[in-house]
Design an enzyme around this catalytic site. Structure first.
Site, mmCIF file in Angstrom:
data_model
loop_
_atom_site.group_PDB
_atom_site.id
_atom_site.type_symbol
_atom_site.label_atom_id
_atom_site.label_comp_id
_atom_site.label_asym_id
_atom_site.label_seq_id
_atom_site.Cartn_x
_atom_site.Cartn_y
_atom_site.Cartn_z
ATOM 1 N N CYS A 192 -1.334 13.975 21.201
ATOM 2 C CA CYS A 192 -0.162 14.732 21.627
ATOM 3 C C CYS A 192 -0.609 15.867 22.538
ATOM 4 O O CYS A 192 -1.493 16.638 22.190
ATOM 5 C CB CYS A 192 0.568 15.316 20.426
ATOM 6 S SG CYS A 192 0.978 14.120 19.153
ATOM 7 N N ASN A 236 -7.672 3.987 9.573
ATOM 8 C CA ASN A 236 -7.052 2.800 10.153
ATOM 9 C C ASN A 236 -6.965 2.841 11.672
ATOM 10 O O ASN A 236 -6.761 1.814 12.317
ATOM 11 C CB ASN A 236 -5.648 2.599 9.574
ATOM 12 C CG ASN A 236 -4.774 3.824 9.754
ATOM 13 O OD1 ASN A 236 -5.095 4.900 9.246
ATOM 14 N ND2 ASN A 236 -3.673 3.682 10.460
ATOM 15 N N THR A 259 11.894 -7.646 -11.502
ATOM 16 C CA THR A 259 11.205 -8.927 -11.582
ATOM 17 C C THR A 259 10.056 -8.983 -10.585
ATOM 18 O O THR A 259 10.209 -8.614 -9.419
ATOM 19 C CB THR A 259 12.182 -10.080 -11.291
ATOM 20 O OG1 THR A 259 13.275 -10.000 -12.224
ATOM 21 C CG2 THR A 259 11.500 -11.431 -11.431
ATOM 22 N N GLY A 316 0.797 -1.222 0.000
ATOM 23 C CA GLY A 316 0.000 0.000 0.000
ATOM 24 C C GLY A 316 0.827 1.268 0.000
ATOM 25 O O GLY A 316 0.458 2.260 -0.643
ATOM 26 N N THR A 317 1.945 1.267 0.715
ATOM 27 C CA THR A 317 2.767 2.484 0.797
ATOM 28 C C THR A 317 3.319 2.858 -0.571
ATOM 29 O O THR A 317 3.266 4.032 -0.983
ATOM 30 C CB THR A 317 3.907 2.296 1.810
ATOM 31 O OG1 THR A 317 3.345 2.140 3.119
ATOM 32 C CG2 THR A 317 4.839 3.499 1.807
#
Length: 377
Positions: free
Chosen positions: A328, A151, A237, A71-72
C-alpha cells in the site's frame, strides 16, 4: 492455449484418489453419523477412522482432533476460545498473519476483550524473538498467534523456539499451519503448541473441510452449539464426504512427502534461477533459502513498469494462473498487508507463484517466456 496453474497456495487440484474415496462414501454410506442404527454406525465409523488417521500422522490422540469447515473456522475457534475460556486478556501476533487471524484479533481488541501487541519483524518477515520475549514478559498470560509459514512471502517461523518462549512465560500458542499441514511432518507430542489448524484444499483435498488440533491440557467450550457432534464441541451434522477426503489427502501427503518436497523445491529453485537470468533488477520477497522458506511458494518482486496492475492480467490471458499484489502506498490503498508490513516497494508489482506436485519444469519455462514478453525482453 497452454494453461499453467501456479496458484496452489490459494487452492490445490483435487487428487483423483481423494475424489474416488469421497465418491465411494457418497455412493455407499448415506446414514447420519449421529443415528444409532446400522446405517448411522457405518458412517460414524468412517468419521472416527478419519480422525484416528489424522491423529496418528500427527502423533497425538484422536480426542485432540476436531473437524471443522476449514482453516478460517479453526483459527477463529482457537483464538476466540483461548480468550473467552482461558482468561486471556493480552494477545501477541504479527502484521503478516492471514486475515483469519489478524481480523479476528482486531475485532476482539475493538470490543475490549483484549489488548493486542504486534511483534517486530524484519524486511523478510522474520520474527524478532528478543521483542517477542519482551512482550511476553509484560503480561501475566498471553495468547501468541503466529503462523508457521507465510502464505504470501513463504518465510518460515521457528515454531519450536516460539513454543519454548511461550512455555517459559506461561503463554498459550496458536499456530496457523494452513500452508504447511501435509507439506511438513509434525509431531505434536513434542511441539509446545496448543492449537494447530488444517484446511484440506491446500493439500489436494476437498474445499470446505479442515481440522483443529487442541492440546490435551486445553479445555475449551463448544465451538458451535446445537448438537453433540465432535464430542459436544461442534454442533451440526458432520461433512462426512469431506472428512473422508481430508483423511485420504492427508495420508497421500505423508506417504509421498519427501518425494513431493524434493520435486517442488527443485521447481522453485529452477524458476528463481530462470527469472534472475531473464529479468534485470528482479528480487524475491521474504526468505528463499530452503531451510527458511516454504518450498511451495515464491513471491517475485518485478521491476517497476507502466500499468503494473496489468501484469497478472497479462499472465492470465496467456493461460497462467497466479496471484499477486503490491504494498500500500497510502493508508487508503488496497494492497497486500504482508508486503506493506515488510516495507516492499509500492511501485513494483509482486506476483506469488505457488507450486504443487503436479507442476513441471516445462510449465516454468513457459511462464518465464511469457513474463519476458510482458517486459519486452
Amino acid at each position: 492455449m497452454t494453461r499453467v496453474y501456479l496458484d496452489n497456495a490459494a487452492t490445490t487440484p483435487l487428487d483423483k484418489e481423494v475424489m474416488q474415496a469421497m465418491m465411494d462414501v457418497m455412493e455407499q454410506s448415506y446414514g447420519n453419523p449421529s443415528s444409532i442404527h446400522a446405517h448411522g454406525r457405518e458412517v460414524r465409523t468412517i468419521v472416527e477412522k478419519a480422525r484416528k488417521n489424522v491423529a496418528n500422522l500427527l502423533h497425538t490422540a484422536p480426542a485432540n482432533i476436531f473437524f471443522t469447515s476449514g482453516g478460517t473456522e479453526a483459527d477463529n475457534t482457537a483464538i476466540r476460545s483461548a480468550i473467552q475460556d482461558l482468561g486471556i486478556t493480552h494477545a501477541i501476533t504479527s502484521k503478516i498473519e492471514h486475515h483469519a487471524v489478524g481480523h479476528t484479533l482486531e475485532m476482539l481488541e475493538k470490543t475490549g476483550k483484549i489488548t493486542l501487541s504486534y511483534v517486530d519483524i524484519d524486511s523478510k518477515g522474520n520474527i524478532d524473538f528478543t521483542h517477542l520475549e519482551e512482550l511476553l514478559s509484560k503480561a501475566d498470560k498471553s495468547l501468541v498467534s503466529l503462523m508457521h509459514a507465510n502464505n504470501e512471502i513463504a518465510t518460515i517461523t521457528d515454531i519450536e523456539k516460539v513454543g519454548e518462549l511461550c512455555e517459559q512465560y506461561g503463554a498459550i500458542f496458536h499456530c496457523d499451519t494452513v500452508q504447511t499441514m501435509g507439506h511438513y511432518a509434525f509431531d505434536v507430542s513434542k511441539l509446545k503448541v496448543h492449537f494447530m489448524v488444517c484446511s484440506a484444499h491446500k493439500l489436494h483435498g476437498p474445499k470446505g473441510v479442515g481440522f483443529l488440533y487442541v492440546h490435551p491440557s486445553i479445555k475449551i467450550n463448544p465451538m458451535i452449539y446445537g448438537g453433540s457432534q465432535e464430542r459436544n464441541m461442534r454442533g451440526g451434522t458432520e461433512n462426512v464426504y469431506g472428512i473422508a477426503g481430508l483423511s485420504k489427502a492427508f495420508s497421500i501427503a505423508h506417504e509421498h512427502m519427501e518425494e513431493h518436497q524434493k520435486h517442488i523445491q527443485a521447481l522453485k529453485t529452477y524458476m528463481m534461477e530462470k527469472l534472475k537470468l531473464a529479468i534485470p533488477d528482479i528480487h524475491f520477497n521474504g526468505e528463499t533459502a530452503a531451510d527458511k522458506s516454504l518450498y511451495t511458494v515464491l513471491s517475485v518482486c518485478f521491476p517497476e513498469m507502466d500499468m503494473a496492475d496489468m501484469l497478472l492480467f497479462n499472465l492470465d490471458i496467456n493461460g497462467i494462473s497466479a496471484s499477486g499484489g503490491s504494498a500500500c502506498s497510502s493508508g487508503t490503498d488496497i494492497g497486500s498487508h504482508v508486503l506493506t508490513a515488510i516495507g516492499a516497494d509500492a511501485h513494483r508489482p509482486s506476483v506469488r507463484f505457488s507450486f504443487s506436485k503436479l507442476n513441471t519444469t516445462e510449465e516454468i519455462d513457459y511462464v518465464v517466456e511469457k513474463v519476458k514478453e510482458v517486459y519486452k525482453l
